[in-house]
Scaffold this active site. Structure first.
Site, PDB file in Angstrom:
ATOM      1  N   ASP A  64     -86.236 -46.301 -38.979  1.00 24.70           N
ATOM      2  CA  ASP A  64     -85.094 -46.376 -40.270  1.00 24.70           C
ATOM      3  C   ASP A  64     -85.668 -47.179 -41.338  1.00 24.70           C
ATOM      4  O   ASP A  64     -85.116 -46.931 -42.393  1.00 24.70           O
ATOM      5  CB  ASP A  64     -83.917 -46.862 -39.798  1.00 24.70           C
ATOM      6  CG  ASP A  64     -84.102 -48.288 -39.023  1.00 24.70           C
ATOM      7  OD1 ASP A  64     -85.245 -48.717 -38.684  1.00 24.70           O
ATOM      8  OD2 ASP A  64     -82.702 -48.724 -38.597  1.00 24.70           O
ATOM      9  N   HIS A  65     -86.566 -48.036 -41.199  1.00 21.47           N
ATOM     10  CA  HIS A  65     -86.931 -49.185 -42.126  1.00 21.47           C
ATOM     11  C   HIS A  65     -88.237 -48.596 -42.927  1.00 21.47           C
ATOM     12  O   HIS A  65     -88.052 -48.332 -44.317  1.00 21.47           O
ATOM     13  CB  HIS A  65     -87.532 -50.321 -41.506  1.00 21.47           C
ATOM     14  CG  HIS A  65     -86.378 -51.093 -41.116  1.00 21.47           C
ATOM     15  ND1 HIS A  65     -85.359 -51.140 -40.269  1.00 21.47           N
ATOM     16  CD2 HIS A  65     -85.989 -52.579 -41.423  1.00 21.47           C
ATOM     17  CE1 HIS A  65     -84.560 -52.145 -40.001  1.00 21.47           C
ATOM     18  NE2 HIS A  65     -84.866 -52.879 -41.051  1.00 21.47           N
ATOM     19  N   ASP A 119     -83.726 -57.004 -34.515  1.00 21.18           N
ATOM     20  CA  ASP A 119     -82.900 -57.074 -35.926  1.00 21.18           C
ATOM     21  C   ASP A 119     -81.985 -57.776 -35.780  1.00 21.18           C
ATOM     22  O   ASP A 119     -81.011 -57.820 -35.022  1.00 21.18           O
ATOM     23  CB  ASP A 119     -82.936 -55.394 -35.905  1.00 21.18           C
ATOM     24  CG  ASP A 119     -82.556 -55.519 -37.636  1.00 21.18           C
ATOM     25  OD1 ASP A 119     -83.403 -54.965 -38.207  1.00 21.18           O
ATOM     26  OD2 ASP A 119     -81.383 -55.785 -38.155  1.00 21.18           O
ATOM     27  N   ARG A 379     -77.385 -58.585 -47.733  1.00 25.31           N
ATOM     28  CA  ARG A 379     -78.374 -59.461 -48.401  1.00 25.31           C
ATOM     29  C   ARG A 379     -78.598 -59.504 -49.806  1.00 25.31           C
ATOM     30  O   ARG A 379     -78.974 -58.607 -50.035  1.00 25.31           O
ATOM     31  CB  ARG A 379     -79.579 -59.499 -47.633  1.00 25.31           C
ATOM     32  CG  ARG A 379     -79.215 -59.948 -46.037  1.00 25.31           C
ATOM     33  CD  ARG A 379     -80.474 -59.896 -45.155  1.00 25.31           C
ATOM     34  NE  ARG A 379     -79.958 -60.789 -44.080  1.00 25.31           N
ATOM     35  CZ  ARG A 379     -80.692 -60.793 -42.795  1.00 25.31           C
ATOM     36  NH1 ARG A 379     -81.669 -59.912 -42.564  1.00 25.31           N
ATOM     37  NH2 ARG A 379     -80.179 -61.230 -41.938  1.00 25.31           N
ATOM     38  N   SER A 536     -83.664 -62.500 -41.562  1.00 24.42           N
ATOM     39  CA  SER A 536     -83.931 -61.772 -40.513  1.00 24.42           C
ATOM     40  C   SER A 536     -84.531 -62.114 -39.103  1.00 24.42           C
ATOM     41  O   SER A 536     -84.804 -63.381 -38.950  1.00 24.42           O
ATOM     42  CB  SER A 536     -84.871 -60.585 -41.251  1.00 24.42           C
ATOM     43  OG  SER A 536     -86.305 -60.835 -40.687  1.00 24.42           O
ATOM     44  N   ARG A 538     -87.339 -61.039 -38.054  1.00 21.81           N
ATOM     45  CA  ARG A 538     -88.644 -60.594 -38.145  1.00 21.81           C
ATOM     46  C   ARG A 538     -89.591 -61.484 -37.562  1.00 21.81           C
ATOM     47  O   ARG A 538     -89.670 -62.843 -38.073  1.00 21.81           O
ATOM     48  CB  ARG A 538     -89.180 -60.200 -39.431  1.00 21.81           C
ATOM     49  CG  ARG A 538     -89.331 -61.244 -40.529  1.00 21.81           C
ATOM     50  CD  ARG A 538     -89.440 -60.569 -41.806  1.00 21.81           C
ATOM     51  NE  ARG A 538     -88.255 -59.831 -42.382  1.00 21.81           N
ATOM     52  CZ  ARG A 538     -87.918 -59.713 -43.682  1.00 21.81           C
ATOM     53  NH1 ARG A 538     -88.798 -60.199 -44.664  1.00 21.81           N
ATOM     54  NH2 ARG A 538     -86.863 -58.939 -43.863  1.00 21.81           N
TER      55      ARG A 538
END
Ligand code: MIC
Ligand code: SF4
Length: 644
Positions: A64-65, A119, A379, A536, A538
């Site tokens: 989806d990213h 996520d 964000r 995030s 990440r």
């Protein structure tokens, strides 16, 4: 004995190790995992290197990213993810099926179960009564391998919603209000439980908007009870069989109680450049807007899209506004297509984007220089939109559409149109054809295009560290500052390449500087102030610094997910006890410290600043197990050495 919160009930039913005492290290069994493509490739490379035949959890891999595919890299990643899913028993949600959190809520989330996701917005599933936590990819890999998930037993804050939302006020306004109270820092180790009469009138997608933005507060998770509204939603999704009633005991004890009067709540707006910079929409009245975007995992459900369509029907977007909509899932898009709502949206002059993260992660729709952009996402960190000086504001769908119609920031109560009343469908359109079921085929070959690298490796922490301060930053440094997404997202599977961009929005030559220090025989250290690593999940914000020889982050405070990621990649977090130490240390200073048994046993490290001839006594916030992981050089080494 006092009654239990819902969070403690779920933790108790999944507890594998430890005691449910605030601040203690506990381990819980994990039922489900999710990844998205930008964090997923690394998580699955890590999982592969653990050498198992199949995952032990219900696991879903979403794409989806990175759906722009400007170059071969994204498509290479997608193919790798699909092959891995097929081999190891993971559901694969193809590009186009929607944003992970939206689709997970619709098709997989289960009240009372535990979910870890690579996520930070994984707690969205808390809207459906699930204990859901955002973590780094390495922690998802460990959970898929059947390892219990370790966390600090959270304190639980009860947010009591009194009264009922008034016309034109939305779930987004509730969570912006909560952000104005709790802010984006100082909430590590807290979980939120929503209760009160106001909960009853909120639908599951509205609850999910609220739990979604717990990520911006830095909390562990948030949760709503599983009640008649949850049952209704699951029934409409054809999944009533997974419903269970769940709520806190009537006399549940909470560590803190915050009451919000929904009757008095008004439309809210988060101003640049932080989600907690909240004002009322009325305060910004009449400011001209250039861009308005509806979408992201916060506000892109069928309900949200129907609000857009109802407000736009027969009306036109203001000529000076670029208005776009990104539906959260194929399901939502298919339904508004069939019922004609999409035609109303398009007729108004809206632009339609793919069901994906898109603009929310800076993939497209960068606004013009110094523009005012109103968005429904979660964000608004500086530069995340792709335009450094753009002024991104966060609002509800209602405020977004009202402003797109007038061309100025507008309180929807002022526009004189009928309040949309959206009935949720009795049956959602269910078509899971973009979710490829796992095959668990050990013979499945895995195609690794040139964009797929090796899983990261690190050696055990040396006994002594000679390092240079490679960067000194201020408060609230987000992972978007450390490891920007947008145009660099496609390098997520290629650590040497992605590492070139560490801190690029803040200090363009950071990577070069680190390399130079390493060439001269030094490791690197990052110095920061409050709330380092916001945002995030990440893990690249730790993994890439590790690749550049970073051995410690010295800060006043560090956010939860990022702290865990530092641990997972063998970077030692150290905390300043006083401001004077932060003030005295400078970029380029030479530091020296021992990583010996005595320091680890005490959790205290004596760091000599050779340049300033000063000594800092620094404490690490890590527990014994985490320190062991750091000493091993990260979690992969720790697990391979038999750690649990
Ligand atoms: C985000 O909203 O910042 C992201 C992109 O979804 C990240 C995950 C990532 O960086 O891949 C998150 O929230 O964890
Ligand atoms: Fe995607 Fe944005 Fe949600 Fe992150 S916050 S998962 S980028 S939609």
């Amino acid at each position: 004995m006092a009654g239990k919160s819902l969070i403690y009930k779920i933790l108790e039913s999944h507890l594998v190790e430890g005691r449910l005492v605030v601040g203690e290290d506990i381990a819980v069994a994990i039922d489900q995992t999710l990844t998205q493509d930008a964090t997923g490739t690394m998580a699955y490379l890590e999982f592969e290197s653990l050498g198992l035949d199949t995952v032990k959890t219900l696991s879903v891999s979403y794409v989806d990213h990175n759906t722009l595919q400007d170059g071969f890299e994204n498509a290479d990643d997608h193919k790798y993810l699909q092959d891995v899913a097929s081999k190891y028993g993971i559901y694969y949600s193809k590009a186009g099926n929607g944003i992970c959190h939206q689709v997970h809520l619709e098709r997989f989330a289960r009240p009372g179960q535990t979910l870890v996701g690579a996520d930070s917005h994984t707690p969205t599933a808390g809207g459906l009564g699930m204990f859901a936590v955002g973590v780094g990819g390495m922690d998802v890999a460990a959970s898929m391998a059947g390892k219990p998930f370790h966390l600090t037993c959270p304190k639980v804050t009860n947010i009591k919603l009194n009264g009922r939302l008034q016309p034109w006020c939305a779930a987004k306004d509730i969570v912006l209000k909560v952000l104005s109270i709790l802010t984006t820092k100082g909430n590590v180790g807290t979980a939120i439980e929503y209760t009160g009469e106001g909960v009853v009138s909120l639908t599951v997608p509205e609850r999910a908007t609220i739990t979604n933005m717990g990520a911006e507060m830095g909390i562990t998770t948030s949760i709503f009870p599983s009640d008649a509204k949850t049952k209704e939603f699951l029934r409409a999704q054809g999944r009533e069989d997974v419903w269970v009633e769940l709520q806190a005991d009537k006399d549940a004890q909470y560590d803190e109680v915050i009451e919000i009067d929904l009757n008095a709540l008004v439309p809210m707006i988060a101003c640049p450049h932080s989600p907690d910079n909240v004002k009322t929409v009325a305060e910004l009245k009449d400011v001209a807007v250039d861009q308005v975007l509806v979408g992201s995992c916060t506000n892109s459900s069928y309900r949200d899209l129907m609000i857009v369509a109802t407000m736009l029907k027969g009306r036109k977007i203001h000529p000076d506004v670029s208005f776009g909509v990104a539906p959260g899932s194929k399901q939502a898009l298919a339904m508004i297509t069939k019922n004609g709502a999409l035609a109303d949206i398009i007729a108004s002059g809206a632009r339609l984007f793919e069901s994906a993260c898109g603009f929310c992660v800076g993939c497209g729709q960068a606004p013009r220089t110094k523009s005012i952009s109103l968005r429904t996402n979660n964000r608004n960190y500086e530069g995340r939109s792709g335009t450094k000086d753009a002024l991104v504001h966060l609002v509800s769908v209602e405020t977004a559409v009202a402003s797109a119609l007038t061309g100025t920031i507008t309180d929807p109560r002022e526009i004189g149109i009928e309040v949309p009343t959206i009935e949720l469908p009795e049956v959602y359109e269910i078509d899971d054809s973009l979710i490829v079921a796992p095959k668990c085929d050990v013979n499945q070959s895995i195609l690794r295009g040139p964009n797929i690298g090796e899983p990261p490796s690190n050696s055990a922490l040396p006994e002594t560290i000679s390092a240079k301060v490679a960067i000194k930053v201020e408060d609230k440094i987000t992972t978007d500052h450390i490891m920007p997404a947008g145009p660099y997202l496609k390098f997520r599977s290629n650590v040497p390449k992605y590492s070139q961009y560490v801190f690029s929005p803040v200090k363009a030559d950071f990577a070069e500087q680190c390399k130079e220090n390493v060439e001269h025989g030094y490791y690197n250290v990052i110095v920061a102030r409050e709330s380092y690593g916001q945002g995030s999940s990440r893990e690249h914000a730790a993994l890439c610094p590790m690749y550049l020889g970073v051995k410690a982050v010295i800060a006043k405070s560090i956010e939860r997910i990022h702290m865990d990621n530092l641990v997972n990649f063998g970077i030692l977090p150290l905390l300043f006890e006083n401001d004077a130490d932060y003030e005295s240390i400078q970029e380029g200073d030479e530091l020296f410290y021992h990583c010996d048994d005595a320091s680890f046993a005490a959790g205290v490290f004596t760091v000599e600043n050779k340049t300033k001839s000063t000594i800092y006594t620094l404490r690490t916030p890590l527990n014994e197990r985490q320190l062991e992981i750091v000493r091993a050089g990260g979690k992969l080494n720790f697990l391979r050495n038999g750690g649990q």
